[in-house]
Motif scaffolding. Structure first.
Motif, PDB file in Angstrom:
ATOM      1  N   THR A 156       0.824  -1.209   0.000  1.00 40.64           N
ATOM      2  CA  THR A 156       0.000   0.000   0.000  1.00 40.64           C
ATOM      3  C   THR A 156       0.860   1.262   0.000  1.00 40.64           C
ATOM      4  N   CYS A 157       1.983   1.221   0.691  1.00 40.84           N
ATOM      5  CA  CYS A 157       2.879   2.380   0.663  1.00 40.84           C
ATOM      6  C   CYS A 157       3.492   2.577  -0.722  1.00 40.84           C
ATOM      7  N   LEU A 158       3.813   1.471  -1.383  1.00 40.24           N
ATOM      8  CA  LEU A 158       4.432   1.561  -2.705  1.00 40.24           C
ATOM      9  C   LEU A 158       3.457   2.093  -3.748  1.00 40.24           C
ATOM     10  N   LEU A 159       2.167   1.737  -3.654  1.00 43.10           N
ATOM     11  CA  LEU A 159       1.193   2.107  -4.686  1.00 43.10           C
ATOM     12  C   LEU A 159       0.553   3.463  -4.450  1.00 43.10           C
ATOM     13  N   ARG A 160       0.634   3.979  -3.247  1.00 42.71           N
ATOM     14  CA  ARG A 160      -0.142   5.161  -2.882  1.00 42.71           C
ATOM     15  C   ARG A 160       0.157   6.361  -3.782  1.00 42.71           C
ATOM     16  N   LEU A 161       1.389   6.780  -3.873  1.00 40.00           N
ATOM     17  CA  LEU A 161       1.740   7.969  -4.659  1.00 40.00           C
ATOM     18  C   LEU A 161       1.716   7.710  -6.162  1.00 40.00           C
ATOM     19  N   LEU A 163       1.814   5.166  12.877  1.00 45.54           N
ATOM     20  CA  LEU A 163       2.195   4.157  11.894  1.00 45.54           C
ATOM     21  C   LEU A 163       1.821   4.709  10.524  1.00 45.54           C
ATOM     22  N   GLU A 164       2.841   4.992   9.723  1.00 43.05           N
ATOM     23  CA  GLU A 164       2.608   5.679   8.453  1.00 43.05           C
ATOM     24  C   GLU A 164       3.608   5.201   7.429  1.00 43.05           C
ATOM     25  N   CYS A 165       3.377   5.669   6.174  1.00 44.57           N
ATOM     26  CA  CYS A 165       4.330   5.399   5.096  1.00 44.57           C
ATOM     27  C   CYS A 165       5.337   6.536   5.055  1.00 44.57           C
ATOM     28  N   GLY A 166       6.577   6.192   5.127  1.00 46.61           N
ATOM     29  CA  GLY A 166       7.606   7.231   5.158  1.00 46.61           C
ATOM     30  C   GLY A 166       8.615   7.033   4.053  1.00 46.61           C
ATOM     31  N   LEU A 179       9.054   6.881 -10.095  1.00 48.15           N
ATOM     32  CA  LEU A 179      10.088   5.858  -9.928  1.00 48.15           C
ATOM     33  C   LEU A 179      11.315   6.431  -9.224  1.00 48.15           C
ATOM     34  N   ALA A 180      11.675   7.663  -9.585  1.00 44.64           N
ATOM     35  CA  ALA A 180      12.817   8.306  -8.930  1.00 44.64           C
ATOM     36  C   ALA A 180      12.540   8.521  -7.438  1.00 44.64           C
ATOM     37  N   ALA A 181      11.295   8.888  -7.125  1.00 49.54           N
ATOM     38  CA  ALA A 181      10.933   9.100  -5.722  1.00 49.54           C
ATOM     39  C   ALA A 181      11.037   7.795  -4.926  1.00 49.54           C
ATOM     40  N   GLU A 182      10.576   6.684  -5.518  1.00 44.67           N
ATOM     41  CA  GLU A 182      10.659   5.398  -4.827  1.00 44.67           C
ATOM     42  C   GLU A 182      12.093   4.888  -4.748  1.00 44.67           C
ATOM     43  N   ALA A 183      12.905   5.235  -5.747  1.00 50.95           N
ATOM     44  CA  ALA A 183      14.300   4.764  -5.741  1.00 50.95           C
ATOM     45  C   ALA A 183      15.144   5.520  -4.727  1.00 50.95           C
ATOM     46  N   THR A 184      14.939   6.834  -4.650  1.00 48.84           N
ATOM     47  CA  THR A 184      15.769   7.634  -3.739  1.00 48.84           C
ATOM     48  C   THR A 184      15.291   7.566  -2.297  1.00 48.84           C
ATOM     49  N   SER A 185      13.971   7.523  -2.094  1.00 50.42           N
ATOM     50  CA  SER A 185      13.431   7.449  -0.730  1.00 50.42           C
ATOM     51  C   SER A 185      12.219   6.529  -0.754  1.00 50.42           C
ATOM     52  N   PRO A 186      12.458   5.229  -0.646  1.00 49.39           N
ATOM     53  CA  PRO A 186      11.353   4.266  -0.734  1.00 49.39           C
ATOM     54  C   PRO A 186      10.286   4.529   0.318  1.00 49.39           C
ATOM     55  N   SER A 187       9.057   4.398  -0.096  1.00 53.12           N
ATOM     56  CA  SER A 187       7.941   4.567   0.825  1.00 53.12           C
ATOM     57  C   SER A 187       7.644   3.225   1.485  1.00 53.12           C
ATOM     58  N   ARG A 189       7.373   3.604  12.000  1.00 52.15           N
ATOM     59  CA  ARG A 189       6.767   4.095  13.238  1.00 52.15           C
ATOM     60  C   ARG A 189       7.406   5.433  13.604  1.00 52.15           C
ATOM     61  N   ASP A 190       6.585   6.427  13.733  1.00 54.86           N
ATOM     62  CA  ASP A 190       7.061   7.761  14.106  1.00 54.86           C
ATOM     63  C   ASP A 190       6.770   7.974  15.589  1.00 54.86           C
ATOM     64  N   TYR A 191       7.857   8.019  16.386  1.00 53.58           N
ATOM     65  CA  TYR A 191       7.707   8.181  17.831  1.00 53.58           C
ATOM     66  C   TYR A 191       7.775   9.643  18.270  1.00 53.58           C
ATOM     67  N   GLY A 192       8.062  10.534  17.343  1.00 54.13           N
ATOM     68  CA  GLY A 192       8.266  11.924  17.729  1.00 54.13           C
ATOM     69  C   GLY A 192       7.072  12.824  17.539  1.00 54.13           C
ATOM     70  N   ALA A 193       5.992  12.327  16.940  1.00 55.45           N
ATOM     71  CA  ALA A 193       4.845  13.188  16.668  1.00 55.45           C
ATOM     72  C   ALA A 193       4.122  13.565  17.959  1.00 55.45           C
TER      73      ALA A 193
END
Length: 704
Positions: A494-499, A582-585, A559-567, A571-575
């Motif tokens: 789901t993270c890979l397909l979202r954007l 729990l999110e796609c980062g 494709l460049a976005a997924e290659a340079t910073s894969p989604s 877990r984000d503990y700082g929010a």
């Protein structure tokens, strides 16, 4: 001449047991000498803990508890009332100093702090400068509880000075030697010093106490009957003797005599009715004495391995409420196991509300506040709140401990709590509120596709793009399906397909809109100046190439976005402190921003082309609706780009889904719904004649 014997095994001394002496100092000497001959020595006054060491004093026993038990009783008393800031005073002799050292060692290993340790000098009177200086120091340290471990001879002048210097309102904890001594409570003015609570060896009912009276043939009163030949004459009840008579010491002597008697009784085999006439050796009698176990006037007499009697203490308190001095037994200390019980209803404190006085250096901190030590005494501290993310463990009151990564704690917390994992769950009400319009929108797209397919040969469908309409509806439906990737726990798929799914499909739709708008402008506006432009555009398959190139460019950016910073799920503990997002980062990166910016740029182009065709024939003019739709889409895209770093967790997911829904709904409504309205409700406008008339009116307007 003294005959030196080769062994003491058959030595027949004149004495087989010794009872006494009446002081610790003398007992140390006699016990060392008599232990060489293994002659049993039973003391009724010596309480020094050192005498329990069988390595040095193997034949020493006592009918009074060891100071070790008294120290434990005083320690439990301090704990019972929460007194953690105390002063220790002791007489300048073995009894006082050893008791002071044992008590200090026990207190320093606990949470009780000793503000001052002092020695009461012996053989001094109330005019002694040393005593006055001692009392002055005691007032300066500002304690409410003072423990006085002293003999009665030393403590009397001390309390005379206490009365002289007007020391009042304190609690005095006394050792057993002076807590019931008549010489102390007869000190003039001692009623004003405060509350006196002390230790006293367990006593039996004085009305039943008798000195060793025996009758011929009657035997000793106890658990066993002894066949004795002597009669005690002149024996009296202890309760009838003058006040100066020490009833407790007398009963200790009484117990020691009975202990020896029971040892002899057992050694001589008197239980059979006839006592043996054999020689009694001290070492034989010692073994029997160690094993005695009998009851004497409700008082149990037996010894442990160290020769100490198994006896506890009464906790007594002075009572001045009547016309004369008296005391109340307010509690008991029992051994094996050690336990202290206090009857609060019998205690009469000197305070106005009859509540137990407090004696602390610093007040207790509030829950979740650590202690910041301010001096060498750990009881003197200030309180500092534990910050968020830390907690105070009760086992360490001086340090705040950090919570684990998946835990949180508010300010002033004494425990950590599990963080709540946050994501846009399928079952959340807000999810249903977003899923409902999403599904309705997809159903509307399917219905429009069917409607346009049934009316594919009509002028309205052809002017909308013909077969391109189905590509546009399909891309919108595909973009709408990407919204489902925002619901549920994020996964790698789901993270890979979202954007990519949303961006590419949306690019296809915008490319089709731009192509259709460009073609209409070419036909009605540019064909006059450049007649070959539209022909070349169609001949070289310009629409297909533009749509393909535009889509390919967006695909490359994704494709460049997924290659340079894969989604990927993260877990984000700082929010938030109490939640784990729990999110796609990552949420924002240069390549992802570029993909979104490309869509915004394409929307701006569509907006410019649509606005350029605002004066075209009404049948080909969607400028108003499409312009409003594109403006809404631009506003939503700008909002998402500006807030993607500010909004986190469930709120961010809701904002992205809502923005996409608004954009898709606006474009669908601005482009397709007006045409569906004509097809369904204005069929007379969906004819070739109507379109021809619209073109003629436009031509005449231009000519005019």
């Amino acid at each position: 001449q003294v005959e030196v014997l080769p062994t003491f095994h058959r030595y027949e001394p004149e004495v087989v047991a010794v009872i006494g002496p009446d002081s610790t100092r003398l007992a140390l000497t006699t016990a060392a000498i008599l232990s060489v001959f293994l002659i049993p020595e039973i003391s009724y006054e010596a309480t020094l803990e050192t005498l329990s060491l069988k390595r040095f004093y193997p034949s020493f026993l006592r009918t009074i508890p060891s100071d070790k038990q008294q120290v434990k009783a005083i320690f439990l008393l301090l704990q019972r009332f929460g007194w953690t800031w105390v002063a220790l005073l002791a007489s300048d002799n073995a009894y006082g100093r050893d008791g002071l050292d044992a008590l200090y060692k026990l207190l320093t290993a606990s949470d009780v702090c000793v503000a001052y340790r002092g020695i009461i000098p012996i053989n001094k009177d109330a005019n002694s400068p040393e005593l006055h200086n001692l009392v002055r120091i005691l007032k300066d340290v500002r304690v409410n509880v003072t423990i006085v471990f002293s003999n009665r001879q030393s403590v009397r002048p001390f309390f005379e000075v206490v009365v002289q210097r007007n020391v009042s309102g304190m609690v005095w904890v006394g050792s057993e030697d002076w807590s019931l001594a008549q010489t102390i409570w007869q000190v003039p003015g001692i009623q004003s010093i405060g509350s006196v609570i002390g230790m006293s060896v367990e006593k039996i009912d004085a009305a039943t106490e008798r000195t060793g009276r025996t009758e011929a043939g009657g035997g000793i009163r106890g658990s066993a009957q002894l066949d004795c030949t002597q009669r005690c004459t002149g024996c009296r009840s202890i309760s009838t003797v003058p006040d100066m008579y020490d009833a407790q010491a007398s009963f200790n002597v009484y117990s020691a005599v009975y202990t020896v008697a029971h040892g002899l009784h057992d050694l001589l085999g008197c239980a059979s009715g006839v006592c043996s006439k054999g020689t009694v050796y001290p070492w034989q009698l010692l073994q029997k004495i160690k094993q005695v176990n009998f009851t004497l006037y409700k008082s149990h007499i037996s010894f442990d391995a160290n020769g100490d009697i198994r006896k506890g203490y009464n906790v007594i308190m002075w009572n001045w409420s009547g016309p004369s001095w008296s005391f109340n037994v307010v509690g008991t200390f029992s051994v094996n196991p050690d336990s202290l019980s206090i009857d609060q209803g019998k205690i009469l404190w000197h305070t106005k509300d009859n509540q137990a006085p407090t004696s602390v250096c610093s007040k207790a901190c509030q829950p979740g506040e650590k202690r910041l030590q301010q001096s060498r005494h750990r009881c003197c501290f200030s309180c500092v709140a534990c910050p968020a993310g830390t907690f105070l463990n009760r086992s360490d009151l001086y340090n705040c401990q950090s919570c684990r990564l998946d835990e949180w704690a508010p300010v002033r917390s004494e425990a950590c709590f599990n963080r709540t994992i946050e994501f846009l769950s399928w079952s959340d009400p807000i999810s249903w509120a977003l899923l409902t319009p999403t599904i309705l929108l997809m159903l509307l797209m399917a219905g429009l596709a069917v409607l346009f397919a049934l009316n594919a040969s009509t002028p309205v469908v052809k002017s909308a793009g013909g077969k391109m309409c189905f590509l546009m509806l399909g891309s919108l439906a595909c973009a709408c399906s990407s919204l489902f990737c925002h619901f549920g726990e994020p996964t790698w798929h789901t993270c890979l397909l979202r954007l990519p799914l949303l961006a590419v499909c949306f690019t296809i739709f915008l490319s089709c809109v731009a192509t259709r708008s460009f073609q209409i402008i070419c036909i009605f506006k540019l064909n006059v100046r450049w007649p070959a432009l539209y022909e070349a555009w169609q001949r070289r398959k310009g629409p297909v190439l533009f749509i393909a190139a535009s889509t390919a460019a967006q695909a490359v950016l994704c494709l460049a976005a997924e290659a340079t910073s894969p989604s990927v799920p993260r877990r984000d503990y700082g929010a938030w402190a109490e939640r784990v997002v729990l999110e796609c980062g990552p949420i924002a990166s240069a390549s992802r921003t570029a993909a979104s910016a490309y869509t915004v740029l394409l929307s701006a182009c569509c907006f410019a082309l649509s606005y350029a065709g605002k004066d075209l024939p009404a049948s080909y003019n969607e400028a108003k609706c499409l312009t409003c739709s594109l403006l809404l889409q631009l506003a939503c895209s700008a909002t998402v780009l500006c807030t993607q770093g500010a909004l986190r967790g469930q709120v961010a997911a809701v904002a992205r889904v809502l923005s996409s829904l608004c954009t898709l709904g606006a474009l669908l409504g601005g482009y397709f719904l007006p045409k569906a309205f004509v097809i369904l409700l204005r069929p007379h406008l969906n004819t070739p004649e109507h379109f021809q008339m619209a073109i003629q009116r436009y031509t005449r307007r231009l000519a005019a």
